[in-house]
Design an enzyme around this catalytic site. Sequence first.
Site, PDB file in Angstrom:
ATOM      1  N   CYS A 126      -6.952  -0.766   7.452  1.00  0.00           N
ATOM      2  CA  CYS A 126      -5.847  -1.347   6.674  1.00  0.00           C
ATOM      3  C   CYS A 126      -4.953  -2.194   7.565  1.00  0.00           C
ATOM      4  CB  CYS A 126      -5.033  -0.229   6.031  1.00  0.00           C
ATOM      5  SG  CYS A 126      -3.659  -0.884   5.069  1.00  0.00           S
TER       6      CYS A 126
ATOM      7  N   TRP B  56      -4.765  -7.590   4.077  1.00  0.00           N
ATOM      8  CA  TRP B  56      -4.062  -8.748   3.526  1.00  0.00           C
ATOM      9  C   TRP B  56      -3.737  -9.739   4.634  1.00  0.00           C
ATOM     10  CZ3 TRP B  56      -2.053  -3.809   3.874  1.00  0.00           C
ATOM     11  CH2 TRP B  56      -0.976  -3.623   4.740  1.00  0.00           C
TER      12      TRP B  56
ATOM     13  N   ASP C  94      -8.406  -2.217   3.154  1.00  0.00           N
ATOM     14  CA  ASP C  94      -7.236  -2.580   2.358  1.00  0.00           C
ATOM     15  C   ASP C  94      -6.471  -3.555   3.241  1.00  0.00           C
ATOM     16  OD1 ASP C  94      -4.982  -2.716   0.811  1.00  0.00           O
ATOM     17  OD2 ASP C  94      -4.232  -0.722   1.329  1.00  0.00           O
TER      18      ASP C  94
ATOM     19  N   SER D 139       0.864  -1.176   0.000  1.00  0.00           N
ATOM     20  CA  SER D 139       0.000   0.000   0.000  1.00  0.00           C
ATOM     21  C   SER D 139       0.903   1.230   0.000  1.00  0.00           C
ATOM     22  CB  SER D 139      -0.863   0.019   1.261  1.00  0.00           C
ATOM     23  OG  SER D 139      -1.501  -1.234   1.378  1.00  0.00           O
TER      24      SER D 139
HETATM   25  C1  LIG Z   1      -3.040  -5.448  -1.391  1.00  0.00           C
HETATM   26  C2  LIG Z   1      -1.858  -5.718  -0.505  1.00  0.00           C
HETATM   27  C3  LIG Z   1      -1.222  -4.675   0.152  1.00  0.00           C
HETATM   28  C4  LIG Z   1      -0.135  -4.932   0.996  1.00  0.00           C
HETATM   29  N1  LIG Z   1       0.483  -3.894   1.608  1.00  0.00           N
HETATM   30  C5  LIG Z   1       1.534  -4.142   2.443  1.00  0.00           C
HETATM   31  C6  LIG Z   1       2.202  -3.074   3.119  1.00  0.00           C
HETATM   32  O1  LIG Z   1       1.865  -1.906   2.942  1.00  0.00           O
HETATM   33  N2  LIG Z   1       3.228  -3.386   3.939  1.00  0.00           N
HETATM   34  C7  LIG Z   1       3.647  -4.681   4.133  1.00  0.00           C
HETATM   35  O2  LIG Z   1       4.583  -4.913   4.887  1.00  0.00           O
HETATM   36  N3  LIG Z   1       3.041  -5.694   3.486  1.00  0.00           N
HETATM   37  C8  LIG Z   1       2.017  -5.463   2.648  1.00  0.00           C
HETATM   38  N4  LIG Z   1       1.424  -6.505   1.989  1.00  0.00           N
HETATM   39  C9  LIG Z   1       2.012  -7.851   2.116  1.00  0.00           C
HETATM   40  C10 LIG Z   1       3.154  -7.991   1.096  1.00  0.00           C
HETATM   41  O3  LIG Z   1       2.617  -8.004  -0.191  1.00  0.00           O
HETATM   42  C11 LIG Z   1       3.963  -9.267   1.254  1.00  0.00           C
HETATM   43  O4  LIG Z   1       3.102 -10.350   1.317  1.00  0.00           O
HETATM   44  C12 LIG Z   1       4.818  -9.251   2.480  1.00  0.00           C
HETATM   45  O5  LIG Z   1       5.690  -8.143   2.452  1.00  0.00           O
HETATM   46  C13 LIG Z   1       5.668 -10.511   2.543  1.00  0.00           C
HETATM   47  O6  LIG Z   1       6.388 -10.662   1.356  1.00  0.00           O
HETATM   48  P1  LIG Z   1       7.767 -11.478   1.291  1.00  0.00           P
HETATM   49  O7  LIG Z   1       8.052 -11.746  -0.138  1.00  0.00           O
HETATM   50  O8  LIG Z   1       8.826 -10.801   2.069  1.00  0.00           O
HETATM   51  O9  LIG Z   1       7.420 -12.803   2.016  1.00  0.00           O
HETATM   52  P2  LIG Z   1       7.145 -14.213   1.335  1.00  0.00           P
HETATM   53  O10 LIG Z   1       8.371 -14.780   0.791  1.00  0.00           O
HETATM   54  O11 LIG Z   1       5.992 -14.047   0.435  1.00  0.00           O
HETATM   55  O12 LIG Z   1       6.736 -15.027   2.592  1.00  0.00           O
HETATM   56  C14 LIG Z   1       5.523 -14.780   3.210  1.00  0.00           C
HETATM   57  C15 LIG Z   1       4.947 -16.090   3.620  1.00  0.00           C
HETATM   58  O13 LIG Z   1       5.750 -16.626   4.648  1.00  0.00           O
HETATM   59  C16 LIG Z   1       4.934 -17.248   5.579  1.00  0.00           C
HETATM   60  N5  LIG Z   1       5.165 -16.592   6.884  1.00  0.00           N
HETATM   61  C17 LIG Z   1       5.301 -15.279   7.136  1.00  0.00           C
HETATM   62  N6  LIG Z   1       5.502 -15.076   8.410  1.00  0.00           N
HETATM   63  C18 LIG Z   1       5.499 -16.282   9.022  1.00  0.00           C
HETATM   64  C19 LIG Z   1       5.659 -16.735  10.330  1.00  0.00           C
HETATM   65  N7  LIG Z   1       5.863 -15.903  11.333  1.00  0.00           N
HETATM   66  N8  LIG Z   1       5.575 -18.061  10.547  1.00  0.00           N
HETATM   67  C20 LIG Z   1       5.367 -18.915   9.546  1.00  0.00           C
HETATM   68  N9  LIG Z   1       5.213 -18.543   8.280  1.00  0.00           N
HETATM   69  C21 LIG Z   1       5.279 -17.253   8.032  1.00  0.00           C
HETATM   70  C22 LIG Z   1       3.512 -17.114   5.147  1.00  0.00           C
HETATM   71  O14 LIG Z   1       3.166 -18.267   4.435  1.00  0.00           O
HETATM   72  C23 LIG Z   1       3.568 -15.950   4.198  1.00  0.00           C
HETATM   73  O15 LIG Z   1       2.581 -16.022   3.220  1.00  0.00           O
HETATM   74  C24 LIG Z   1       0.331  -6.259   1.153  1.00  0.00           C
HETATM   75  C25 LIG Z   1      -0.312  -7.298   0.497  1.00  0.00           C
HETATM   76  C26 LIG Z   1      -1.381  -7.051  -0.323  1.00  0.00           C
HETATM   77  C27 LIG Z   1      -2.060  -8.183  -1.028  1.00  0.00           C
HETATM   78  N1  LIG Z   2       1.938 -12.703   4.853  1.00  0.00           N
HETATM   79  C1  LIG Z   2       3.018 -12.111   5.317  1.00  0.00           C
HETATM   80  O1  LIG Z   2       4.111 -12.494   5.058  1.00  0.00           O
HETATM   81  C2  LIG Z   2       2.876 -10.934   6.165  1.00  0.00           C
HETATM   82  C3  LIG Z   2       3.956 -10.105   6.380  1.00  0.00           C
HETATM   83  C4  LIG Z   2       3.809  -8.998   7.171  1.00  0.00           C
HETATM   84  C5  LIG Z   2       2.601  -8.721   7.744  1.00  0.00           C
HETATM   85  N2  LIG Z   2       1.573  -9.548   7.514  1.00  0.00           N
HETATM   86  C6  LIG Z   2       0.264  -9.245   8.096  1.00  0.00           C
HETATM   87  O2  LIG Z   2       0.171  -7.911   8.389  1.00  0.00           O
HETATM   88  C7  LIG Z   2      -0.242  -7.704   9.734  1.00  0.00           C
HETATM   89  C8  LIG Z   2       0.459  -6.478  10.272  1.00  0.00           C
HETATM   90  O3  LIG Z   2       1.804  -6.840  10.502  1.00  0.00           O
HETATM   91  P1  LIG Z   2       2.756  -5.889  11.286  1.00  0.00           P
HETATM   92  O4  LIG Z   2       4.037  -6.580  11.577  1.00  0.00           O
HETATM   93  O5  LIG Z   2       2.787  -4.617  10.620  1.00  0.00           O
HETATM   94  O6  LIG Z   2       1.925  -5.699  12.618  1.00  0.00           O
HETATM   95  P2  LIG Z   2       2.301  -6.091  14.102  1.00  0.00           P
HETATM   96  O7  LIG Z   2       3.371  -5.193  14.530  1.00  0.00           O
HETATM   97  O8  LIG Z   2       2.479  -7.535  14.260  1.00  0.00           O
HETATM   98  O9  LIG Z   2       0.940  -5.718  14.810  1.00  0.00           O
HETATM   99  C9  LIG Z   2       0.560  -4.382  15.009  1.00  0.00           C
HETATM  100  C10 LIG Z   2      -0.271  -4.249  16.250  1.00  0.00           C
HETATM  101  O10 LIG Z   2      -1.515  -4.891  16.059  1.00  0.00           O
HETATM  102  C11 LIG Z   2      -1.784  -5.661  17.202  1.00  0.00           C
HETATM  103  N3  LIG Z   2      -2.753  -6.725  16.966  1.00  0.00           N
HETATM  104  C12 LIG Z   2      -2.575  -8.039  16.954  1.00  0.00           C
HETATM  105  N4  LIG Z   2      -3.757  -8.662  16.764  1.00  0.00           N
HETATM  106  C13 LIG Z   2      -4.691  -7.706  16.650  1.00  0.00           C
HETATM  107  C14 LIG Z   2      -6.101  -7.716  16.475  1.00  0.00           C
HETATM  108  N5  LIG Z   2      -6.778  -8.841  16.336  1.00  0.00           N
HETATM  109  N6  LIG Z   2      -6.737  -6.561  16.445  1.00  0.00           N
HETATM  110  C15 LIG Z   2      -6.076  -5.387  16.567  1.00  0.00           C
HETATM  111  N7  LIG Z   2      -4.755  -5.328  16.756  1.00  0.00           N
HETATM  112  C16 LIG Z   2      -4.066  -6.464  16.800  1.00  0.00           C
HETATM  113  C17 LIG Z   2      -0.440  -6.140  17.637  1.00  0.00           C
HETATM  114  O11 LIG Z   2      -0.461  -6.570  18.967  1.00  0.00           O
HETATM  115  P3  LIG Z   2       0.277  -7.860  19.550  1.00  0.00           P
HETATM  116  O12 LIG Z   2       1.297  -8.285  18.542  1.00  0.00           O
HETATM  117  O13 LIG Z   2       0.869  -7.404  20.792  1.00  0.00           O
HETATM  118  O14 LIG Z   2      -0.786  -8.870  19.735  1.00  0.00           O
HETATM  119  C18 LIG Z   2       0.375  -4.892  17.428  1.00  0.00           C
HETATM  120  O15 LIG Z   2       0.262  -4.061  18.528  1.00  0.00           O
HETATM  121  C19 LIG Z   2       0.118  -8.934  10.482  1.00  0.00           C
HETATM  122  O16 LIG Z   2      -0.858  -9.221  11.414  1.00  0.00           O
HETATM  123  C20 LIG Z   2       0.089  -9.994   9.374  1.00  0.00           C
HETATM  124  O17 LIG Z   2      -1.183 -10.604   9.289  1.00  0.00           O
HETATM  125  C21 LIG Z   2       1.671 -10.621   6.739  1.00  0.00           C
END
Ligand SMILES: Cc1cc2nc3c(=O)[nH]c(=O)nc-3n(C[C@H](O)[C@H](O)[C@H](O)COP(=O)(O)OP(=O)(O)OC[C@H]3O[C@@H](n4cnc5c(N)ncnc54)[C@H](O)[C@@H]3O)c2cc1C
Ligand SMILES: NC(=O)c1ccc[n+]([C@@H]2O[C@H](COP(=O)([O-])OP(=O)(O)OC[C@H]3O[C@@H](n4cnc5c(N)ncnc54)[C@H](OP(=O)(O)O)[C@@H]3O)[C@@H](O)[C@H]2O)c1
Length: 1007
Positions: free
Chosen positions: A959, A1006, A1004, A787
């Site tokens: 978001c 994810w 917004d 974003s």
């Molecule tokens: C519309 C949209 C907007 C987004 N905006 C933002 C944004 O503004 N900022 C932001 O930081 N991200 C944002 N994201 C998420 C971002 O796109 C990536 O998914 C994220 O940064 C991780 O990418 P990566 O390639 O580093 O990780 P990847 O190589 O894709 O690995 C991520 C995967 O690792 C696994 N994983 C992650 N953490 C753990 C854990 N603790 N334990 C076990 N498995 C785990 C999960 O399977 C996860 O899907 C957005 C996603 C979408 C779809």
């Molecule tokens: N797919 C991916 O690889 C990926 C990567 C990055 C982020 N993400 C997603 O993005 C989100 C934001 O990540 P981040 O690292 O920026 O945030 P973060 O620092 O982990 O969390 C931000 C704040 O939100 C709080 N929180 C936890 N659960 C909540 C809930 N149910 N309602 C409201 N607040 C809550 C956290 O509290 P506590 O931690 O103290 O509970 C923390 O204070 C994560 O939760 C994750 O789902 C996904």
Amino acid sequence: MSLKVCLEEWERLEEDHKQLQETHRMYLQKLEEVSKLQKNCSSSISSQRRRLKEVSSLVKRCSKGPSEEDAKPLNEINEKIKTRPNAFSEMEAFLPNKNGLYLSLVLGNVNVTLLSKQSKFAYKDEYEKFKLYLTVILLLFSFVCYFFVSYRFLDAILNFVLVWYYCTLTIRESILITNGSRIKGWWVFHHYISAFFSGVMLTWPEGDLYKTFRNQFLAYSLYQSFVQCLQCYYQSGCLYRLRALGERHNMDLTVEGFQSWMWKGLTFLLPFLFFGHFWQLFNSLSLFRMARLPDCKEWQVMVCGLCFLILFMGNFFTTVAVVRHKRVNMADMDADTAAHTEPSVEEEEPFFSNLDLLLFSLIVGLVVYWYMSRKKPEPIPEFKKLDTAAPAARETSFIEKMKKTGKNIIVFYGSQTGTGEEFANRLSKDAQRYGMKGMAADPEEYEMAELARLSQIENSLAIFCMATYGEGDPTDNAQDFYDWLQEIDDEDLSGLNYTVFALGNKTYEHYNAMGKYVDKRLEELGAKRIFDLGLGDDDGNLEEDFVSWREQFWPSVCEHFGVEASGDDSSIRQYELKEHTDLNMNKVYSGEMGRLKSFEVQKPPYDSKNPFLAPVTVNRKLNKAGDRHLMHVELDITGSKIRYDSGDHVAVFPTNDSAMVNKLGQILGVDLDVVISLNNLDEESNKKHPFPCPTTYRTALTHYLDISQPPRTNVLYELAQYASDPKDQENMRRMSSSSPEGKALYHSWVQGAYRNILAILEDMPSLRPPVDHLCELLPRLQARYYSIASSSKVHPDRISICAVVVEYETPTGRTNKGVATNWLKNKLVTDNGHKSTVPMFIRKSQFRLPFKTTNPVIMIGPGTGIAPFMGFIQERGWLKEQGKEVGETVLYFGCRYKNEDYIYQEELEEAEKKGVLTQLNIAFSRDQEQKVYVQHLLKNSKEHLWKLIHSDNAHIYVCGDAKNMAKDVQTALQDIAEELGGMTRTQATDYVKKLMTKGRYSQDVWT
Ligand SMILES: Cc1cc2nc3c(=O)[nH]c(=O)nc-3n(C[C@H](O)[C@H](O)[C@H](O)COP(=O)(O)OP(=O)(O)OC[C@H]3O[C@@H](n4cnc5c(N)ncnc54)[C@H](O)[C@@H]3O)c2cc1C
Ligand SMILES: NC(=O)c1ccc[n+]([C@@H]2O[C@H](COP(=O)([O-])OP(=O)(O)OC[C@H]3O[C@@H](n4cnc5c(N)ncnc54)[C@H](OP(=O)(O)O)[C@@H]3O)[C@@H](O)[C@H]2O)c1
Ligand SMILES: Cc1cc2nc3c(=O)[nH]c(=O)nc-3n(C[C@H](O)[C@H](O)[C@H](O)COP(=O)(O)O)c2cc1C
């Protein structure tokens, strides 16, 4: 006294007003009557036409050997029948008419029929004037360019005006045709070609060849404009005379070119016209000669040559045809003595139809081209020619393709990040195992209306793998299909067999909405569902959902079609490997997404196939302490012509960790720098390679393939054959089966342990697959979305990202690193003196600030969820600076510790100080024993919030995390609505949902 006058005046006004109302009412009534009459007339004409046809065939039957007595009335009827079509056309000229394809495309379905003779004539006269004025302007323009100034920029303006002029002419002519004009044939087509030609001239880059042709072209333009002025002048005189004589057809049209009624007054024009035609031929031959020059690199030369050739042929033959026709008419007229002394006003029917002329011109053009290129000196080949198939013209008919290739199953996919496409490929491959033949297909590439014809193929079946995004929306590539399904009402799909597998995620509000919609809609349209809708949940275990669904699906397909599974479980390769040993490295892809060398020579517009390499200008750590890494990255988009709005997403194409790639090469014992192509064995397939080829294994594993996610079961299934240890082989087969133990093993050993392909190879030493097969099986590395954390109003040349680096320990003791975030973290502003760049493009979103700046805004975004709000805050501040009145701007942010990850603290506090943020609410979740989250703060200020939402039209934005936070926030808002709005739970839920549909509650989020 004055009051009395006033009252009297008012009464008179009132009476007049009543009268006006009455007149208007009558007017509306008449309009309705007119519209009814129009409908009546149109349907009567249709019915008359139908009945006329029937009577015609009856007459034909009776005419076979009739008595003399019967022959006379039959002849009379026949004569009358012949005159009817004309009478109908005359009537239809005054009835609302459907727009033709061209007009519908340009104007949509607006009614362009002019319903009175006067307005038709007025429109036509205006058309004539328009032509004359523009011709004069073009004449002057060409004159100035030819004699006085020679700038490519001015030439471009001239060509642009020409494009605009011809496009406008085609539109106006289509409107005239709709209004009964009989203009047709070559003259209209000629304008389409001229528009196209001018467009090509516009793109012709400056160079020696351009300069050589420029003056010839300008002189020709001057001449043509001059002849057209002459024509317009004489035509207007003739038209005036003809109109005075009352001989003019309703909408006879003067087009440039020659018409028979001009014969008398304009005979002298013929030499000018023919001279112009031969000038076109001369231009065409000059261009063809230029195209043969070894230095000629511009495609425009050949295309312009072809255009001139077509123009010459069309103009020349049509004029000859008109002259011949006229001569015949004149001879008839002579024989007919003085009875027909007036000039004929019929417009000429050319001897050749449009299509004849087009085909003829194309054939001649191709022959000339072949002749020219045959004589071209053979260039000395710099390197061996690639054996990859040349890109063929895309077939948009899937039915034809299926017939040609003997396929009976087609699997359409609606996919954004590749999972749906992967499933579609797997299903189409499966078909072979069940004795059928399948193909995967992108709905965007095919004519989906053909679904109604799928029954033409025996035992045919359409499978749909449809993912859902946003607020229950289709993926980009399924958007047109979705629109089509919504629009069609009268389509009969009763011969279509189908089934749907939906891909979605339960954490989202509109779970699997797209798959459910397609399944329901196809049924409504009469298609036959042959297996139940499958629902895949990416929050649970999508792979398992798919495998379980597929396991039951195929037997039921076999049963339905009465076929037996072949039981052939062998691995089926889709691509064949070709190693290149002597390829020029300039022809080898090095990470580009579409065009070769697009990273070296960057050309807008930038999109997913052509990303922009944006230099990184800032990369700073945001958190003050803690073991995580939150970062703020700024990308410079200066000069890229990229535009964005606050709330949009930026997509970046990351690369895999080079250490991982090297390790893979080492384990598999391959030279990663070998240049290869993987070529599709199915030559008819639109997808020639799994990733851009030719390329090296290193590039494929670094840029194109996902090597960090746990592989899916189909990958394990295909790789199992390469495990030399029978135990490993058995385990892999088991994990890819649908048995409960197999699923459990896959779940724990692969998914639960977060084993990627490298970890699997490390933990299964007997498994050593050939690297090319591995490259065929691994999914494509996807772009990552972020974003945008800046406002384009404040920073038009800069895009900011706020992200958290992903890094976690797996149960096997490994450290898994997120691909994009770790790659971004290492993008230093300068890398060994070079600027670090990021391949990126913009994806538009619906996440937008309210149109009215005075509307209050409530932003809720914990963690990295604050990203778009940094843009929103900047934009509200900018609006304030512009002197706009800005409504309340409230932020709810959450993080773990105040002293650790309170990111953008200075910026937020500064915004609050300036009054841009009217309220800054922060939930530090771990600074006290009890967790405090944003939703708790929402409840703390519920009265004020409720007032903003319910009374002040506030817009709410959420978001960040979709899984828990977004849901919890929604529940908190429902609680507030229930409590302060005095609603029941259902009413409160509906209230919040309504806010969403009204666009006042946007997410917004994810996972
Ligand atoms: C519309 C949209 C907007 C987004 N905006 C933002 C944004 O503004 N900022 C932001 O930081 N991200 C944002 N994201 C998420 C971002 O796109 C990536 O998914 C994220 O940064 C991780 O990418 P990566 O390639 O580093 O990780 P990847 O190589 O894709 O690995 C991520 C995967 O690792 C696994 N994983 C992650 N953490 C753990 C854990 N603790 N334990 C076990 N498995 C785990 C999960 O399977 C996860 O899907 C957005 C996603 C979408 C779809
Ligand atoms: N797919 C991916 O690889 C990926 C990567 C990055 C982020 N993400 C997603 O993005 C989100 C934001 O990540 P981040 O690292 O920026 O945030 P973060 O620092 O982990 O969390 C931000 C704040 O939100 C709080 N929180 C936890 N659960 C909540 C809930 N149910 N309602 C409201 N607040 C809550 C956290 O509290 P506590 O931690 O103290 O509970 C923390 O204070 C994560 O939760 C994750 O789902 C996904
Ligand atoms: C930004 C985003 C929005 C999503 N929205 C929805 C949704 O509204 N409903 C749903 O069921 N799934 C939703 N999903 C989940 C995807 O549909 C699911 O992950 C799917 O497997 C993606 O398939 P694809 O890789 O073929 O694009 C969303 C996923 C993302 C990343």
